[in-house]
Write an enzyme that holds these catalytic residues in place. Sequence first.
Site, PDB file in Angstrom:
ATOM      1  N   GLU B 163       4.588  -9.096  -0.966  1.00 18.85           N
ATOM      2  CA  GLU B 163       3.830 -10.137  -1.670  1.00 18.85           C
ATOM      3  C   GLU B 163       4.693 -11.304  -2.156  1.00 18.85           C
ATOM      4  O   GLU B 163       4.683 -11.643  -3.351  1.00 18.85           O
ATOM      5  CB  GLU B 163       3.025  -9.507  -2.826  1.00 18.85           C
ATOM      6  N   GLU B 282      -1.415  -2.654   2.221  1.00 24.17           N
ATOM      7  CA  GLU B 282      -1.959  -2.135   0.970  1.00 24.17           C
ATOM      8  C   GLU B 282      -3.442  -2.468   0.905  1.00 24.17           C
ATOM      9  O   GLU B 282      -3.823  -3.605   1.183  1.00 24.17           O
ATOM     10  CB  GLU B 282      -1.306  -2.780  -0.267  1.00 24.17           C
TER      11      GLU B 282
END
Lengths: 507, 507, 507, 507
Positions: B163, B282
């Site tokens: 991220e 995820e």
Amino acid sequence: MKQPLQYKVSLKDNASFTNNALFCVGTGRMNLALRKEYHDQLMKVQEEIHFSHIRGHGLLCDDMAVYHTYEEDGEVKTEYNFTYIDLVFDDYLSMGLKPFVELGFMPEALASGRQTIFYWKGNVTPPMDYNKWADLIKALVSHFFDRYGKEEVVTWPFEVWNEPNLPGFWKDASMDEYFRLYEVTAKALKECDARLRVGGPAICGVDDKRWLTCFLEHCSQHKVPLDFVTRHAYATDSPELIGHYEYQKLRKPEDFMEELRESRRIIDSFSEYKDMEMHITEFNTSYTPRNPIHDTNLNAAYTARLLSEMGDVCASYSYWTFGDVFEETGVAYTPFSGCFGLLANGSIPKPTYWTFAFFKHLKENAIARSEHFVLTRDNDKNICGVAWNPVEEMEDKELALTFSLDLTDGDYMIVTKMVDECTCNPLRAWTNMGTPAYLNKEQKELLLDCARPQINVKQFRVMDDAAQIEIPLSSNAVCYFEIQRIYPKADRGFRPERIRGGNIMME
Amino acid sequence: MKQPLQYKVSLKDNASFTNNALFCVGTGRMNLALRKEYHDQLMKVQEEIHFSHIRGHGLLCDDMAVYHTYEEDGEVKTEYNFTYIDLVFDDYLSMGLKPFVELGFMPEALASGRQTIFYWKGNVTPPMDYNKWADLIKALVSHFFDRYGKEEVVTWPFEVWNEPNLPGFWKDASMDEYFRLYEVTAKALKECDARLRVGGPAICGVDDKRWLTCFLEHCSQHKVPLDFVTRHAYATDSPELIGHYEYQKLRKPEDFMEELRESRRIIDSFSEYKDMEMHITEFNTSYTPRNPIHDTNLNAAYTARLLSEMGDVCASYSYWTFGDVFEETGVAYTPFSGCFGLLANGSIPKPTYWTFAFFKHLKENAIARSEHFVLTRDNDKNICGVAWNPVEEMEDKELALTFSLDLTDGDYMIVTKMVDECTCNPLRAWTNMGTPAYLNKEQKELLLDCARPQINVKQFRVMDDAAQIEIPLSSNAVCYFEIQRIYPKADRGFRPERIRGGNIMME
Amino acid sequence: MKQPLQYKVSLKDNASFTNNALFCVGTGRMNLALRKEYHDQLMKVQEEIHFSHIRGHGLLCDDMAVYHTYEEDGEVKTEYNFTYIDLVFDDYLSMGLKPFVELGFMPEALASGRQTIFYWKGNVTPPMDYNKWADLIKALVSHFFDRYGKEEVVTWPFEVWNEPNLPGFWKDASMDEYFRLYEVTAKALKECDARLRVGGPAICGVDDKRWLTCFLEHCSQHKVPLDFVTRHAYATDSPELIGHYEYQKLRKPEDFMEELRESRRIIDSFSEYKDMEMHITEFNTSYTPRNPIHDTNLNAAYTARLLSEMGDVCASYSYWTFGDVFEETGVAYTPFSGCFGLLANGSIPKPTYWTFAFFKHLKENAIARSEHFVLTRDNDKNICGVAWNPVEEMEDKELALTFSLDLTDGDYMIVTKMVDECTCNPLRAWTNMGTPAYLNKEQKELLLDCARPQINVKQFRVMDDAAQIEIPLSSNAVCYFEIQRIYPKADRGFRPERIRGGNIMME
Amino acid sequence: MKQPLQYKVSLKDNASFTNNALFCVGTGRMNLALRKEYHDQLMKVQEEIHFSHIRGHGLLCDDMAVYHTYEEDGEVKTEYNFTYIDLVFDDYLSMGLKPFVELGFMPEALASGRQTIFYWKGNVTPPMDYNKWADLIKALVSHFFDRYGKEEVVTWPFEVWNEPNLPGFWKDASMDEYFRLYEVTAKALKECDARLRVGGPAICGVDDKRWLTCFLEHCSQHKVPLDFVTRHAYATDSPELIGHYEYQKLRKPEDFMEELRESRRIIDSFSEYKDMEMHITEFNTSYTPRNPIHDTNLNAAYTARLLSEMGDVCASYSYWTFGDVFEETGVAYTPFSGCFGLLANGSIPKPTYWTFAFFKHLKENAIARSEHFVLTRDNDKNICGVAWNPVEEMEDKELALTFSLDLTDGDYMIVTKMVDECTCNPLRAWTNMGTPAYLNKEQKELLLDCARPQINVKQFRVMDDAAQIEIPLSSNAVCYFEIQRIYPKADRGFRPERIRGGNIMME
């Protein structure tokens, strides 16, 4: 429609109830205890139920390889081999089980005849030489002393032979011959150590009053050692044989109990035997290992009632048997075969397995008992009970038990564990699978999944010192329930009312 | 009242459905993989669900003790220590899991700054020396080659960082800096072996379209190696924080899916990346490990729907995470804490655990799919399906699915496994127990008992080549069902109709 | 050339010897006890050696997540989290270990400073608020009471802090501050239950006489509760650092013992503390986890001598540590790294492991002791002993012990278990393998095979009530030997003299 | 004095050696495979040695409960029960073993006579109805297909009966009757699936040339299916019986091999059977389960030589048997009883166990072989070998083998694993313990400790491309040795020369 039954119970009440359900359990013959499947089943039973003693036939049969003769210098000599007995007893003790030692049947080399019983051919004739029999018993006990220590062995009960009142189990069902065997054996044991406990006559319910009376008279008159009395009890009428199966009707539980009370009265009528321990060294609903009743919820519910009452008159009652590794009528063709076990082969719990697992959790103080339940509490006032609803007829009959309890104000949790024909019925699941004779791994796991009680946890709040607990029982249900005071304390920010499905149930 | 829904399905039908549910699963940071509780939970997940890959943060963080410097002869030298990585990866491989290797975060001794993330303080700054970073990557891969063999390691996907589009995870969320990190890393990997597969940009759903587009443009223009694209996806709106917990609303599943389709379209818009694998490294409902939704049946039912659709556009979707050994926001105060896991601590399955266990059993050929179910069959025409009914509102909403199936005449068995708020809801059981923070052994076992699907086996007969299968779904139910042709054959003398409770159910 | 040493010993002799070797063992910090490798190593130690207590640092450090503060309604509040402590203590108790609770170090949120110790950064500053520290101690003990029961917890010793006489372990090594911490803690414990046992000052051998004297004076004058005294003891001089390793010389065992006797005399000089228990809560040869001596046979032989003497003055002596899961100076780069453990990582027993395993088997009655051996017997007159031969210099020095024993006539069996540099030296095997840093499975198994004592069983016959037992000891050998009377009885037809290699050895 | 033997060997050499040692192993009768002790022993064997197939008697004997008849509607009908066979074969397959199916002996209900063999009474008479026998075979195979799948079952070899050339094993040792049985059986198998592989005549070494010749002539002339030839081989002369034991002399290994070569020549003399697989479905030194030789190091060393040569002419040679759960002559009175097993009861490895464990590790390419050793290497040039020194006479005879090897310059590690009368001789240890008949736990563990090879790891450096490897062999030693190139790399600061006992051995 459910039949409603109301009970008002106080935590201060006392009820008569003696829980000897876990003192002893029965087993297939000793040689089978060498098997892996047997060990696995017994291990599971011990992990979840944990009996204290175990009793089975065939300790001295030739497949245990104990007694041998050989010629040397023109003489016949005896030699003993305790290798297999060690394997079996080591295994029992490692699982927390003491042997309830049944002495029998006859080694061929010591037997006076060729008569045998069962598929596995146990010799049921008297010894051809009682001195050699006494020697064998003393060698056996002496070996036990060496291996397990005297202090341990004197805690094991010894029983002489099995059901000598049946000609199948004892040549001609000869009473005199049995009394002789009993006497020789009892004296041999006492010679090893006076503390060793010995009992008989191990009879079943055939001509049992006469046998018991004569046996006690004999012991009394001849000063034969006797530490406890043993007998068997089964709760079914005579069978109808179809193929591999035998079908029977159940006796009324009251009649079953009356048979035991009668024995109790006979014992108590002898001043020197009054209050002597009576051990039911075998019991079950049916006495044939081919009656499907053993695999049913009916069996579980009926047995629950017996367990609630037998402690009134018996020091123990050994369910015949813990598992289905069993060969008296041969080897079963299917995993459910009407055999005696609490577990079916593959270690699948039958409903009656749970009856015992539930009775295990009952507490020390009984506060109420009826033909449908027993209710106990411990010193912390946690309450737990077992309730049952046996229905033999094909028509359903539901009960709804309600207990009014004088609980003090506060929050409580109630756990129920339900076993009934819908929720925990592996026999039906197997039937619905098409009764496969040889289970594969997936089928075995599916049946295990169908053999678990349904568990429920609820919370309720008591105000004004009174609670109403309702236990609904469908046909042949056995239900365990447990009530505990709790002091709920939520984690900081935990809001059950904001969580879908997480809310506290106040039903 | 149940809402009835009718579906007519033929075994010859084809439906679109790609089952990538078991390709990968998420985990707490690598150092936690050294824990016994972690191992026990993962072992249970693997035994019952068996994922193929596992991905988590922190491989290169200092608690893995990989990267060290020391002075010798006036020079600063580097040394590597792979002891802990070996322990973790050995354990994964022993449980049948390949690493989906996430490269990050930064060892302190190599970091350009002190900024960290999480309770466990992962350093999120770029390397102070990109050559040393490349050396580290090459030393790491070279060690993997030595220990596990090149042929094995080239089957592991490598992802660069996590991220980077969030400033919390990557200093200033600097795109240029990430592209540099990605490029250096990808080239270092390809130097080790050109077959090693590398991907990025591992972004979450913030400014994601711009990030993805720029990333692909960058790779394309600078010929940077790229074997697959990765991103994350969560299905909740912004949270309300109360104490240790955060509460959120779910997004509509359609919106969740649209976000993924949008990414897919961006990738496919590059001719050289068209149809390139997109891995969702995820996903979950909520992105915070303190939302109780993760522990609910709602989560299970909502996730079931996602699993039925995500394979349409994604090569994998890694549920974040398999268990509750997790410390991003600290250590949970209670066994149910709203953490991500399929299992609560103590290895207690949450309802979503069963969603994955059920999807595991789906067969190769899909024959029907809707927003409520997916139906598949294997080559032997055994049918199995999963159905679900997510209900976020507090009010109940029941469904009754009916499938008309063109089964050939004969006998069949149907197995159903039901997980819903009444039958398999350990969160509620725990709430009803008073939310105890520290479970004792008995409480743990009770919760395990409350965390099992309810299993049912029935038999039915098909005539005229048509069967009606009914699957009732209460709020947030997930139901697995399986239909098999059987050929019942009773043992000689076995008469179900004479056995109480043993009769075949024809409901 | 072997140096011969002759001892004449009678079974009726008495020798002074107190065997407290198994009372306690040391461990790496509490957080490491969450690890699987840690659990596996400790399990192995318990199965074979079985210590009674375990003691280690870091119970209250932040990686145990115990102490937290948060703001609510403008106020700072405290909350406790015992999740990890429960995991650790549950695991200890399941392996038969009681905690010897070391209270420390300081949670960051309660600390008065930022000073830390070790790679894992334990805060070593006093509490910023002693009331909150006392609250923490009481909350902790109260949680222990809830979970493990008061009767259990009052059997656990509590020790306050670790080595406060070193400025690294306690800010400024401030005596006054420590006495305050001790007093507050001891009183908090006694408030929970007066039976709780508390001790200190947990000092090492630096300025120890002054510290011990002042501590006892302080307790005496201020009526501070004190149930036992604790200190540490190590047997090496100052180290030379090379790379990851530190090399040291051993002190003479006499000097090591004199340090303990000195402490004993100080304690006994206070009338109220005379004969009070002194626990050595840490001891080993070297105090650095990077000295290869810990992995050697020399360490095993030297430690054997210490174990034979320390019971003269100490109630316990906790070997620091049971295993090599340890991070005080970081994570080891190799399986043998000079760390403290009885086991190397991978659960490979080091020679000293066997020293403890051998002392475990010593019997209740000592009949002889010297600087080279201790000889004991049980009530059945079975004899067993341990002998050792520490040689620090590189040159070999062999011993040959001969015991003249007044055994009664008959047959005997002697079992010897030998651990020396040739027969049981995994460090050497690993060195010869080329000191591989990352062991694969085969290498681990090979090292396990190289880490077993050599076992020998011989038979001998005693005539004229006298036997000569010879125990040869090569450099750094530790030998366990056991002599039992036997009554050989061959199976019918078994002729050892006709069996190649099966003959009875009469050497 | 050691006899020195020098061998010059190059890594480029080729030697003839076929390693079929692990293809098959023998077992006591099938019913014994239901036992726990049996399972535990076999599990241990499989974990360490891992045979591919297993063969034993009694598959169709009545204690396996396979074949039953009953009357219905005035007719005698047959029913089969495969419950026990499933338990046994499931267990085998779960341990990685395929059955080498021996078809026999005769179910009582199908037998033409009452003649039995062994303590466990296997019926050895021909079927009274060959059609029913064929039906039984087909039902059996059909059940195998259902349970294990056709593709699996066609990989199992089927052998018809056992040692029909002995009148004890086959009524009157009638050749014609056996040929009939063989033919009916072989055809029944091929009816099930033409790929099923069938062989015979399973003869032992009595009148074996005539039997083999006639059998092959019969098959050839009558076009009877035959896929492989089977026979047995034992290496001892006739026994002397004393009590429970039988003592014998060994035959010369050359004579043993000549018997097999003779069979090989007979087979090859038939053009259609030339090069057909010959399986030795039983072999051992002695053919009686009461000869202590089986428990000796002599047996291990003698068997090693056989294993090095039998692959020259045989496709497999099944050591009779893997363990001592065995009842042919009754139940053993002692843990070492001269029975066939690689393991004694209690799972104690006998020396011959290690011979097999050592042969398991031999590599694909043989580079040298003699009557004393075999030397192999793998593609990485790692060398491993087994050497042996059988000495039957009571006088000791030591050997010292020296290998001159053309290794390339560099560092090497050599591992030796030695099994000889001093280092790994549990029989002697047990004898020295006084031959206890019933082992307790401590005795069992002591014997296990005395039943391990002595392991040694050394390092050496090769210069000038030549190395001398010396392997000393005491009487009846079997030694495994392995040479690997290593690249030593010490950790920073690790100095073996400064560590007592840690120095690299250059002997």
